[in-house]
Design a protein around this motif. Structure first.
Motif, PDB file in Angstrom:
ATOM      1  N   ARG A 127       5.594   4.389  -8.573  1.00  0.00           N
ATOM      2  CA  ARG A 127       4.694   5.695  -8.324  1.00  0.00           C
ATOM      3  C   ARG A 127       4.640   5.793  -6.784  1.00  0.00           C
ATOM      4  N   ALA A 128       5.826   6.033  -6.131  1.00  0.00           N
ATOM      5  CA  ALA A 128       5.765   5.877  -4.535  1.00  0.00           C
ATOM      6  C   ALA A 128       4.934   7.070  -4.239  1.00  0.00           C
ATOM      7  N   ASP A 129       4.595   8.231  -4.672  1.00  0.00           N
ATOM      8  CA  ASP A 129       3.930   9.388  -4.438  1.00  0.00           C
ATOM      9  C   ASP A 129       2.565   8.766  -4.483  1.00  0.00           C
ATOM     10  N   ALA A 130       2.089   8.137  -5.540  1.00  0.00           N
ATOM     11  CA  ALA A 130       0.656   7.716  -5.758  1.00  0.00           C
ATOM     12  C   ALA A 130       0.278   6.533  -4.600  1.00  0.00           C
ATOM     13  N   HIS A 131       1.275   5.738  -4.330  1.00  0.00           N
ATOM     14  CA  HIS A 131       1.114   4.965  -3.083  1.00  0.00           C
ATOM     15  C   HIS A 131       0.570   5.468  -1.990  1.00  0.00           C
ATOM     16  N   ARG A 132       1.368   6.424  -1.406  1.00  0.00           N
ATOM     17  CA  ARG A 132       0.828   7.104  -0.409  1.00  0.00           C
ATOM     18  C   ARG A 132      -0.363   7.919  -0.460  1.00  0.00           C
ATOM     19  N   PHE A 133      -0.607   8.479  -1.570  1.00  0.00           N
ATOM     20  CA  PHE A 133      -1.926   9.103  -1.932  1.00  0.00           C
ATOM     21  C   PHE A 133      -3.209   8.173  -1.735  1.00  0.00           C
ATOM     22  N   TYR A 134      -2.981   7.026  -2.363  1.00  0.00           N
ATOM     23  CA  TYR A 134      -4.153   5.923  -2.336  1.00  0.00           C
ATOM     24  C   TYR A 134      -4.171   5.500  -0.741  1.00  0.00           C
ATOM     25  N   ARG A 135      -3.032   5.357  -0.213  1.00  0.00           N
ATOM     26  CA  ARG A 135      -3.214   4.533   1.133  1.00  0.00           C
ATOM     27  C   ARG A 135      -3.810   5.982   1.949  1.00  0.00           C
ATOM     28  N   GLY A 136      -3.677   7.122   1.819  1.00  0.00           N
ATOM     29  CA  GLY A 136      -4.136   7.966   2.773  1.00  0.00           C
ATOM     30  C   GLY A 136      -6.010   8.131   2.513  1.00  0.00           C
ATOM     31  N   LEU A 137      -6.136   7.546   1.242  1.00  0.00           N
ATOM     32  CA  LEU A 137      -7.753   7.424   0.890  1.00  0.00           C
ATOM     33  C   LEU A 137      -8.146   6.456   1.488  1.00  0.00           C
ATOM     34  N   GLY A 138      -7.481   5.347   2.128  1.00  0.00           N
ATOM     35  CA  GLY A 138      -7.896   4.175   2.803  1.00  0.00           C
ATOM     36  C   GLY A 138      -7.795   2.859   1.848  1.00  0.00           C
ATOM     37  N   PHE A 139      -7.109   2.997   0.821  1.00  0.00           N
ATOM     38  CA  PHE A 139      -6.779   1.978  -0.115  1.00  0.00           C
ATOM     39  C   PHE A 139      -5.709   0.952   0.531  1.00  0.00           C
ATOM     40  N   THR A 140      -5.844  -0.155   0.656  1.00  0.00           N
ATOM     41  CA  THR A 140      -4.560  -1.151   1.125  1.00  0.00           C
ATOM     42  C   THR A 140      -3.937  -1.876  -0.042  1.00  0.00           C
ATOM     43  N   ALA A 141      -2.626  -2.004  -0.091  1.00  0.00           N
ATOM     44  CA  ALA A 141      -2.070  -2.959  -1.113  1.00  0.00           C
ATOM     45  C   ALA A 141      -2.299  -4.269  -0.761  1.00  0.00           C
TER      46      ALA A 141
END
Length: 150
Positions: A127-141
Protein backbone atom coordinates in the motif's frame (compact mmCIF):
# COMPACT_ATOMS: atom_id res chain seq x y z
CA UNK A 1 -16.49 18.60 2.68
CA UNK A 2 -19.76 18.24 4.58
CA UNK A 3 -19.37 17.83 8.34
CA UNK A 4 -18.40 14.33 9.43
CA UNK A 5 -19.32 12.78 12.76
CA UNK A 6 -16.92 10.24 14.26
CA UNK A 7 -18.57 7.90 16.76
CA UNK A 8 -18.56 4.38 18.11
CA UNK A 9 -20.35 1.97 15.83
CA UNK A 10 -23.66 0.38 16.80
CA UNK A 11 -24.97 -2.95 15.54
CA UNK A 12 -26.97 -1.24 12.78
CA UNK A 13 -23.67 0.05 11.33
CA UNK A 14 -22.17 -3.43 10.91
CA UNK A 15 -23.28 -4.01 7.28
CA UNK A 16 -21.81 -0.65 6.23
CA UNK A 17 -18.53 -1.34 8.06
CA UNK A 18 -18.24 -4.74 6.37
CA UNK A 19 -18.95 -3.16 2.99
CA UNK A 20 -16.06 -0.72 3.61
CA UNK A 21 -13.71 -3.54 4.61
CA UNK A 22 -14.59 -5.51 1.47
CA UNK A 23 -14.38 -2.42 -0.81
CA UNK A 24 -10.61 -2.63 -0.96
CA UNK A 25 -8.00 -4.31 -3.14
CA UNK A 26 -6.81 -6.51 -0.27
CA UNK A 27 -10.10 -6.65 1.61
CA UNK A 28 -12.03 -8.10 -1.29
CA UNK A 29 -9.97 -11.30 -0.96
CA UNK A 30 -10.32 -11.66 2.80
CA UNK A 31 -13.54 -9.96 3.91
CA UNK A 32 -17.20 -10.54 3.10
CA UNK A 33 -19.71 -7.75 2.70
CA UNK A 34 -22.44 -9.81 4.35
CA UNK A 35 -23.06 -10.11 8.08
CA UNK A 36 -22.61 -13.65 9.35
CA UNK A 37 -22.17 -15.30 12.74
CA UNK A 38 -18.41 -14.71 12.85
CA UNK A 39 -18.84 -10.96 12.21
CA UNK A 40 -21.67 -10.77 14.76
CA UNK A 41 -19.46 -12.42 17.39
CA UNK A 42 -16.46 -10.21 16.59
CA UNK A 43 -18.56 -7.03 16.73
CA UNK A 44 -20.08 -8.10 20.06
CA UNK A 45 -16.59 -8.80 21.45
CA UNK A 46 -15.28 -5.41 20.28
CA UNK A 47 -18.19 -3.46 21.72
CA UNK A 48 -18.07 -5.36 25.04
CA UNK A 49 -14.36 -4.63 25.54
CA UNK A 50 -13.64 -1.21 27.10
CA UNK A 51 -10.19 -1.23 25.45
CA UNK A 52 -11.68 -1.48 21.94
CA UNK A 53 -13.66 0.93 19.82
CA UNK A 54 -15.12 0.24 16.40
CA UNK A 55 -15.34 3.76 15.01
CA UNK A 56 -17.42 4.97 12.09
CA UNK A 57 -17.33 8.19 10.14
CA UNK A 58 -20.86 9.36 9.33
CA UNK A 59 -21.72 12.05 6.81
CA UNK A 60 -25.26 12.99 5.84
CA UNK A 61 -26.56 9.84 7.55
CA UNK A 62 -24.21 7.50 5.65
CA UNK A 63 -21.25 5.54 6.98
CA UNK A 64 -18.33 6.70 4.84
CA UNK A 65 -15.33 5.51 6.85
CA UNK A 66 -14.27 3.31 9.72
CA UNK A 67 -11.37 2.22 11.89
CA UNK A 68 -10.80 0.17 15.00
CA UNK A 69 -8.96 1.56 18.02
CA UNK A 70 -7.45 -0.77 20.60
CA UNK A 71 -5.80 0.52 23.75
CA UNK A 72 -2.91 -1.65 24.93
CA UNK A 73 -1.38 -1.35 28.39
CA UNK A 74 2.26 -2.32 28.66
CA UNK A 75 5.33 -2.22 30.84
CA UNK A 76 7.57 -0.92 28.06
CA UNK A 77 8.22 2.79 27.76
CA UNK A 78 7.73 3.13 31.52
CA UNK A 79 4.21 1.70 31.54
CA UNK A 80 2.78 3.84 28.77
CA UNK A 81 -0.51 2.82 27.19
CA UNK A 82 -0.48 2.74 23.40
CA UNK A 83 -3.28 2.99 20.86
CA UNK A 84 -3.37 0.60 17.94
CA UNK A 85 -5.28 1.75 14.86
CA UNK A 86 -6.48 -0.97 12.51
CA UNK A 87 -8.87 -1.55 9.60
CA UNK A 88 -8.80 2.07 8.42
CA UNK A 89 -11.13 2.50 5.48
CA UNK A 90 -12.70 5.37 3.57
CA UNK A 91 -15.37 4.72 0.98
CA UNK A 92 -13.57 4.37 -2.34
CA UNK A 93 -15.43 7.18 -4.12
CA UNK A 94 -14.54 9.62 -1.31
CA UNK A 95 -10.81 8.95 -1.02
CA UNK A 96 -8.46 11.89 -1.49
CA UNK A 97 -10.93 14.43 -0.05
CA UNK A 98 -9.51 14.72 3.47
CA UNK A 99 -11.84 12.27 5.20
CA UNK A 100 -9.08 9.80 6.10
CA UNK A 101 -6.92 12.61 7.48
CA UNK A 102 -9.82 13.88 9.57
CA UNK A 103 -10.57 10.39 10.89
CA UNK A 104 -6.94 9.68 11.78
CA UNK A 105 -6.59 13.10 13.44
CA UNK A 106 -9.71 12.30 15.48
CA UNK A 107 -8.28 8.88 16.44
CA UNK A 108 -4.96 10.43 17.48
CA UNK A 109 -6.81 13.04 19.54
CA UNK A 110 -8.78 10.25 21.27
CA UNK A 111 -5.54 8.45 22.14
CA UNK A 112 -3.96 11.66 23.42
CA UNK A 113 -7.03 12.49 25.54
CA UNK A 114 -6.89 8.98 27.05
CA UNK A 115 -3.26 9.55 28.03
CA UNK A 116 -1.66 7.20 25.51
CA UNK A 117 1.99 7.86 24.84
CA UNK A 118 2.09 6.24 21.41
CA UNK A 119 -0.17 5.54 18.44
CA UNK A 120 0.85 2.65 16.22
CA UNK A 121 -0.49 0.90 13.17
CA UNK A 122 0.51 -1.56 10.51
CA UNK A 123 -0.07 -1.16 6.82
CA UNK A 124 0.43 -3.75 4.12
CA UNK A 125 3.75 -3.42 2.31
CA UNK A 126 1.91 -3.15 -1.02
CA UNK A 127 0.00 0.00 0.00
CA UNK A 128 2.36 2.75 -1.19
CA UNK A 129 -0.40 5.40 -1.10
CA UNK A 130 -1.22 4.49 2.51
CA UNK A 131 2.45 4.71 3.45
CA UNK A 132 2.63 8.27 2.06
CA UNK A 133 -0.64 9.12 3.82
CA UNK A 134 0.58 7.94 7.24
CA UNK A 135 3.99 9.61 6.81
CA UNK A 136 2.10 12.83 6.07
CA UNK A 137 0.40 12.48 9.45
CA UNK A 138 3.76 12.17 11.19
CA UNK A 139 4.03 8.38 11.48
CA UNK A 140 7.46 6.85 10.90
CA UNK A 141 8.28 3.37 9.61
CA UNK A 142 10.29 2.60 12.72
CA UNK A 143 9.70 -1.15 12.95
CA UNK A 144 9.38 -4.16 10.67
CA UNK A 145 6.02 -5.81 11.33
CA UNK A 146 5.50 -9.55 11.14
CA UNK A 147 2.38 -11.72 11.14
CA UNK A 148 1.72 -15.42 11.41
CA UNK A 149 -1.57 -16.62 9.97
CA UNK A 150 -3.13 -19.30 12.17
Amino acid sequence: MTEVLFREAVRADLPAVLALLADDVLGTARDLAEVDEAYERAFADITADPRNQQVVAERDGEIVGCCQLTYIPGLGRHGVERALVEAVRVRSDLRGQGLGRAMMTWAIDQARARGCGLVQLTTDKSRADAHRFYRGLGFTASHEGMKLTL
